[in-house]
Every structure is written in structure tokens, then in C-alpha cells.
Motif scaffolding. Structure first.
Motif, mmCIF file in Angstrom:
data_model
loop_
_atom_site.group_PDB
_atom_site.id
_atom_site.type_symbol
_atom_site.label_atom_id
_atom_site.label_comp_id
_atom_site.label_asym_id
_atom_site.label_seq_id
_atom_site.Cartn_x
_atom_site.Cartn_y
_atom_site.Cartn_z
ATOM 1 N N LEU A 238 24.164 11.487 58.406
ATOM 2 C CA LEU A 238 25.045 11.682 57.801
ATOM 3 C C LEU A 238 26.653 11.771 58.284
ATOM 4 O O LEU A 238 28.028 12.182 57.939
ATOM 5 C CB LEU A 238 25.266 11.411 56.891
ATOM 6 N N GLY A 239 26.494 13.515 58.954
ATOM 7 C CA GLY A 239 27.500 13.664 59.211
ATOM 8 C C GLY A 239 27.872 14.841 57.828
ATOM 9 O O GLY A 239 28.716 15.652 58.492
ATOM 10 N N LEU A 240 27.192 16.062 57.300
ATOM 11 C CA LEU A 240 27.102 16.441 55.765
ATOM 12 C C LEU A 240 27.136 18.059 56.380
ATOM 13 O O LEU A 240 27.740 18.468 54.960
ATOM 14 C CB LEU A 240 26.859 15.765 54.850
ATOM 15 N N THR A 241 26.667 18.218 57.234
ATOM 16 C CA THR A 241 26.692 19.145 57.296
ATOM 17 C C THR A 241 27.601 20.070 58.212
ATOM 18 O O THR A 241 27.719 20.777 58.613
ATOM 19 C CB THR A 241 25.141 19.682 58.304
ATOM 20 N N ILE A 242 28.336 20.232 57.034
ATOM 21 C CA ILE A 242 30.038 20.664 57.585
ATOM 22 C C ILE A 242 30.009 22.444 57.204
ATOM 23 O O ILE A 242 29.745 22.786 55.401
ATOM 24 C CB ILE A 242 30.780 19.862 56.847
ATOM 25 N N GLY A 243 29.967 23.248 57.532
ATOM 26 C CA GLY A 243 29.969 24.891 57.543
ATOM 27 C C GLY A 243 31.946 24.873 56.712
ATOM 28 O O GLY A 243 32.557 24.868 56.869
ATOM 29 N N ALA A 244 32.049 26.201 56.956
ATOM 30 C CA ALA A 244 33.357 26.506 56.601
ATOM 31 C C ALA A 244 34.424 26.801 58.176
ATOM 32 O O ALA A 244 34.231 26.941 59.087
ATOM 33 C CB ALA A 244 33.089 28.220 56.631
ATOM 34 N N ALA A 245 35.671 26.585 57.667
ATOM 35 C CA ALA A 245 35.925 26.541 58.702
ATOM 36 C C ALA A 245 36.375 27.100 60.498
ATOM 37 O O ALA A 245 36.131 26.730 60.947
ATOM 38 C CB ALA A 245 38.251 26.493 58.159
ATOM 39 N N GLU A 246 36.046 28.633 60.537
ATOM 40 C CA GLU A 246 35.761 28.969 61.306
ATOM 41 C C GLU A 246 33.990 28.446 61.874
ATOM 42 O O GLU A 246 34.212 28.468 63.495
ATOM 43 C CB GLU A 246 34.928 30.561 60.425
ATOM 44 N N GLU A 247 32.752 28.318 61.013
ATOM 45 C CA GLU A 247 32.512 28.171 61.871
ATOM 46 C C GLU A 247 31.984 26.549 62.778
ATOM 47 O O GLU A 247 31.772 26.246 63.393
ATOM 48 C CB GLU A 247 30.799 27.079 60.330
ATOM 49 N N GLU A 248 32.928 25.578 62.223
ATOM 50 C CA GLU A 248 32.868 24.042 62.187
ATOM 51 C C GLU A 248 34.457 24.543 63.472
ATOM 52 O O GLU A 248 33.499 24.086 64.813
ATOM 53 C CB GLU A 248 33.917 23.480 61.586
#
Length: 524
Positions: A238-248
């Protein structure tokens, strides 16, 4: 070729000495690739991978001919696969194809993949795939590193899919030593809850049953195992594996770097399944998307995160089986892990309750007996006079429809059933019906499609697509149109047999019958 394939599998078993491939495959490999220093194991691996791929089955009727040949060796083929699955794994070559390991496991997988590439799309092909599918659970248990969406596709044909898939997932994810990133389970997750899975596909349709079995004893699972399972079957698809801004941002930079390397390298390699031009086009598209993602992460990270959750919620609002699977996973998770899934599920439920522009009316609202005739009335009032409101738009309808996910790109090459039902049930008040003086059964001669193009987005009269037929049932509908003076287009070939009773009734009432060409251009 198919006899050579069986000999190659016997060689992998050690029951037959391997010879250098002949014919087509001899030309593919060439003497330089199979010189005296080449091992039998390398030849086994290369032959198996090349044979199974089916990339050479490009001529007219080639796939049908391949299916016939595979069917002839089917029983012996499955016996060899059964025997090979009892052997210990081993490395056959240290120079495998990209992303491969060069192992015996991949040779066995390739033999099973021939049931994907070498079978037709009818019931006989399905029968062969169903029999081959019974070996896939053993394959994935014996060689857990195998990672192919095509193997998962064959597994989906297993006659006991719920039991076998649940057992595989349970045993794998309860194993504390399991690497959640390895194996084919990510593909199963995409098929169960991902954006592109269709509701009739076995893993999505059976997802709730499978996941209920897997998580029957969820209370006894280690926290790490539950977390791994949730990511593979819910968060990642579902595309919900979202990290911090730096990671993304770093993920986007990595994607940009990878696509730029691909562009610099080119796309003429032998392992490319599509044309170099297509591959370059897709690469540039991915590069553009990665750059746009990086910009959004750097400038609007909260919007970036919200967009991901909204996209997932819209999907779950429509994909009922996927939503139920995610709900089962959410119930099994501890409180500190479940929050993102609960957020998405709440938003999905809100989307389902949201007012829509095109609510589906009940069948009792319909007073017309003949659908083709009613569609002519809708064409006149909604798309010509623009007084029957709201004017139906199939793309907006598909966006707000939550019973299932309607894909215009996939479903639009035929009449979309929900759109047909919408028009069939649509209530048309008497105060509008009195405005109908002319009805036209449009065939596309005037370049427009009107109502048919909303029901059938890629309707193409030039390719033989016609309007919805009008039948003699329409005689009963004439009383709804007190001011009707002319009917155009009943000569179209779709109206077979011709609605003679309707035409007689029209003449009796003094209503003109005109050919569409005459109405458009003044001649017959």
C-alpha cells in the motif's frame, strides 16, 4: 526442443550425461560460450533458463504449438520436477543471469515457469498450470530465496490455494530466522492487497481466508514476526512504508542515480524482454517520477506523506477483499504498530460514506422495457439537450464507485457493467420526456459517441463496435414519449432481427423513420 528439455532435466538429476545444446540453443549459446572448459552444470543452467523463458515464441501460432508440445511431455515433465525437488540444492554456475543465483533451484523453477510461457490462455492451459501449481509450495519451501512473480502466478492456480498459501506464509513468517525481504512473498503481498491486483485474481479474492488462517494464533506470535508480516502484506503493497524526510529523500536520490546509470549503459542487452526504445522510455519515465518525488519530499513532505495515505485509502475503499485482509492484519498487531493501518482504514471507510455525484438508482426507477431505446432517449436529453442532469462522466463515476475498482484502461474495451446498470436504472421524469421529438441511434457517423462512449470508453465504430441494439420491446416505451416525431438509425446492423413490430408501430403513429446518413447529410 522439448525432448532436449527433458534430457536436460535428466542431466540435472544425474541420470543422463549432458551434451552441448543443439539447434536453436546451440546457436544461442555459441561455441565461445560452451567450450571444452564449460561444465555440464553450466550447460544445464543455461539451457533450462533459455528454454523456459519462451522469448523465442513470437511467430503466429507459436504459443499454441508450444502448448501442444508441452502437453505431450506433461506427465514425464512433472515426474522429473518431482524427482528434482528431492535433491539438495547446489550452485551450477558462478556466472548466472542478473538477479539469479545459478542454482539447481532456479533450474527447477524454470521448468515450472514453462507452464506460464508455453501454455495457451484457454481451459487446457489452465488445467496444465493447475497441475504444475501443486509443486510450487514444495519449491518455495526447498529454495526460499526464489523470487519470481511468475512463480506466484502459477501458485495462484493451486486447487487448495487457501491451505497451501496459508501454510507457506505461516511457516515462513513464524521462523525467527526468516528475512522478510527474501523470497516470493512480496509478490503475494502485492497480489493480495496491492494497487494493481484485480478483485477476481485468486490471491486478492482469497486473501481474507488465507490471512485469517495465518493469524489464527496471532496472540502467540513474536512481535518482530507480526511486524515483518504486516510490512510484506500491508505496509509495502500500500506504499505506507514511509520513513523520515531524510530517508525518503535518499531513496529518491538512489532511484535517480540508478536510472541515470541505466540510461548511460543503454538497453541493448540480451536480457531485456522489451525493445530498447520501450526500455529507454520507461527508464526516462521512472527518472522523471523520482525527480518529482525528490522535489516534493524536500519542499512538501507532509503533503507527500498524506498523498500516500490517501491513495492507499482510495484503493481500500474499492478493493473489498484487500480491505478485509488489511483489517485482519490490523487486528493482530500491537497498538504501537497498528496506528498507520488504522488511519488508512478509517479514511477508506470515510470515502465509502462520502456523497457521490452519480448514485446508483434502484431497478424499480426504470420505466423503459428496452435498454437500447432508453439509451437513445438519454443521448437526446443528457448529451444533446443537456437537460437530464447530472451529465454522466465515466471517469468521475469510476473514481467515486466503491463496490470495486473500475479501471478505465483495463475495463474500457467493453461495456462497463456498472455504467450499463446506471443508465438502465436511471429515472427520467415526465417533464423531460415531453421534450423528446427526435431520437437517434448513433453509430459514430457524426464522430461522436454520446452515451455509448461513457458506457464503453474505447468504443470504436471504425473497428466494428456498434450501438446497443433496439428490439421490439420498445413498442411499450413509445407511450412515454408523447411528442416523438422522428426516429433515426434503426437501419443499423446491430438491430438484428429488425424490430419490425416497432417500425410498424412508429408508422402507425405517424412517426418518421429516417436513415442516419440521410439525417446527417441529406441523402440515404
Amino acid at each position: 526442443m522439448y525432448r532436449d528439455h527433458l534430457d536436460n532435466l535428466r542431466a540435472a538429476l544425474g541420470t543422463k550425461a549432458t551434451e552441448k545444446p543443439k539447434g536453436l540453443f546451440g546457436r544461442v549459446f555459441g561455441r565461445a560460450n560452451l567450450n571444452e572448459k564449460s561444465t555440464n552444470d553450466m550447460a544445464i543452467y543455461r539451457f533450462a533458463i533459455c528454454f523456459a523463458s519462451g522469448k523465442y515464441l513470437t511467430g503466429h501460432g507459436a504459443r499454441k504449438a508450444a502448448h501442444q508440445q508441452l502437453n505431450l511431455i506433461h506427465s514425464e515433465h512433472l515426474e522429473l520436477i518431482h524427482d528434482l525437488l528431492e535433491l539438495p540444492d547446489r550452485v551450477l554456475t558462478n556466472t548466472p543471469l542478473p538477479r539469479d543465483h545459478g542454482t539447481l533451484g532456479e533450474v527447477i523453477e524454470a521448468a515450472l515457469l514453462s507452464y506460464f510461457h508455453h501454455t495457451d490462455f484457454g481451459p487446457q492451459g489452465k488445467h496444465l498450470r493447475t497441475e504444475a501449481a501443486q509443486f510450487v509450495p514444495t519449491l518455495l519451501r526447498r529454495f526460499p530465496y526464489l523470487d519470481s512473480n511468475l512463480t506466484v502466478s502459477i501458485l495462484s492456480h493451486h486447487p487448495d490455494l487457501v491451505d497451501e498459501a496459508a501454510g507457506l506464509i505461516y511457516d515462513t513468517f513464524r521462523d525467527p530466522g526468516h528475512d522478510p525481504a527474501s523470497g516470493s512473498y512480496g509478490w503475494i503481498g502485492l497480489d493480495m492487497t496491492g494497487f494493481h491486483a484485480r478483485r477476481e485474481e485468486p490471491f486478492q479474492k482469497n486473501g481474507p481466508k488465507i490471512m485469517s488462517r495465518v493469524l489464527e494464533d496471532a496472540a502467540e506470535w513474536p512481535r518482530a514476526s507480526l511486524s515483518h508480516l504486516a510490512h510484506v502484506f500491508a505496509f509495502d503493497p500500500l506504499g505506507l512504508t514511509i520513513g523520515a524526510a531524510e530517508e525518503e529523500a535518499q531513496k529518491a536520490l538512489d532511484d535517480i542515480a540508478r536510472e541515470e546509470v541505466n540510461l548511460a549503459k543503454g538497453f541493448d542487452g540480451p536480457d531485456n524482454p522489451i525493445s530498447p526504445q520501450q526500455a529507454e522510455q520507461f527508464c526516462r519515465s521512472r527518472l522523471k517520477a523520482a525527480k518529482a518525488r525528490l522535489k516534493q519530499v524536500e519542499t512538501e513532505f507532509e503533503t507527500f506523506r498524506t498523498d500516500h495515505y490517501t491513495t492507499a485509502a482510495k484503493h481500500l475503499a474499492k478493493a473489498n477483499s484487500a480491505r478485509k485482509t488489511v483489517e485482519i492484519i490490523a487486528k493482530a498487531l500491537p497498538a504501537d504498530l497498528v496506528a498507520p493501518l488504522e488511519e488508512v482504514l478509517r479514511e477508506a471507510e470515510a470515502i465509502k460514506r462520502r456523497p457521490v455525484a452519480f448514485p446508483m438508482q434502484k431497478a424499480c426507477e426504470n420505466r423503459f422495457k428496452d435498454l437500447g431505446f432508453k439509451l437513445m432517449v438519454i443521448d437526446e436529453l443528457m448529451y444533446d439537450q443537456k437537460c437530464l442532469l447530472p451529465i454522466f462522466d465515466i471517469r468521475l463515476f469510476a473514481e467515486e464507485w466503491t463496490k470495486r475498482e473500475i479501471s478505465i484502461e483495463d475495463d474500457g474495451y467493453d461495456i462497463i457493467p456498472e455504467a450499463r446498470t446506471y443508465f438502465k436504472n436511471l429515472a427520467i421524469p415526465d417533464e423531460l420526456l415531453v421534450h423528446v421529438e427526435v431520437l437517434t441511434q448513433k453509430s459514430g457517423l457524426d464522430g461522436g459517441g454520446g452515451v455509448i462512449q461513457q458506457m464503453f470508453p474505447f468504443w470504436d465504430p471504425g473497428a466494428g463496435d456498434g450501438p446497443v441494439p433496439v428490439t421490439n420491446k420498445a413498442v411499450a416505451d413509445l407511450d412515454l414519449l408523447p411528442n416523438l416525431k422522428c426516429v433515426v438509425g434503426l437501419e443499423h446492423e446491430v438491430n438484428k432481427p429488425k424490430p419490425l413490430k416497432l417500425m410498424q408501430e412508429l408508422e402507425k403513429r405517424g412517426i418518421n423513420i429516417v436513415h442516419e446518413s440521410a439525417a446527417l447529410w441529406g441523402n440515404d
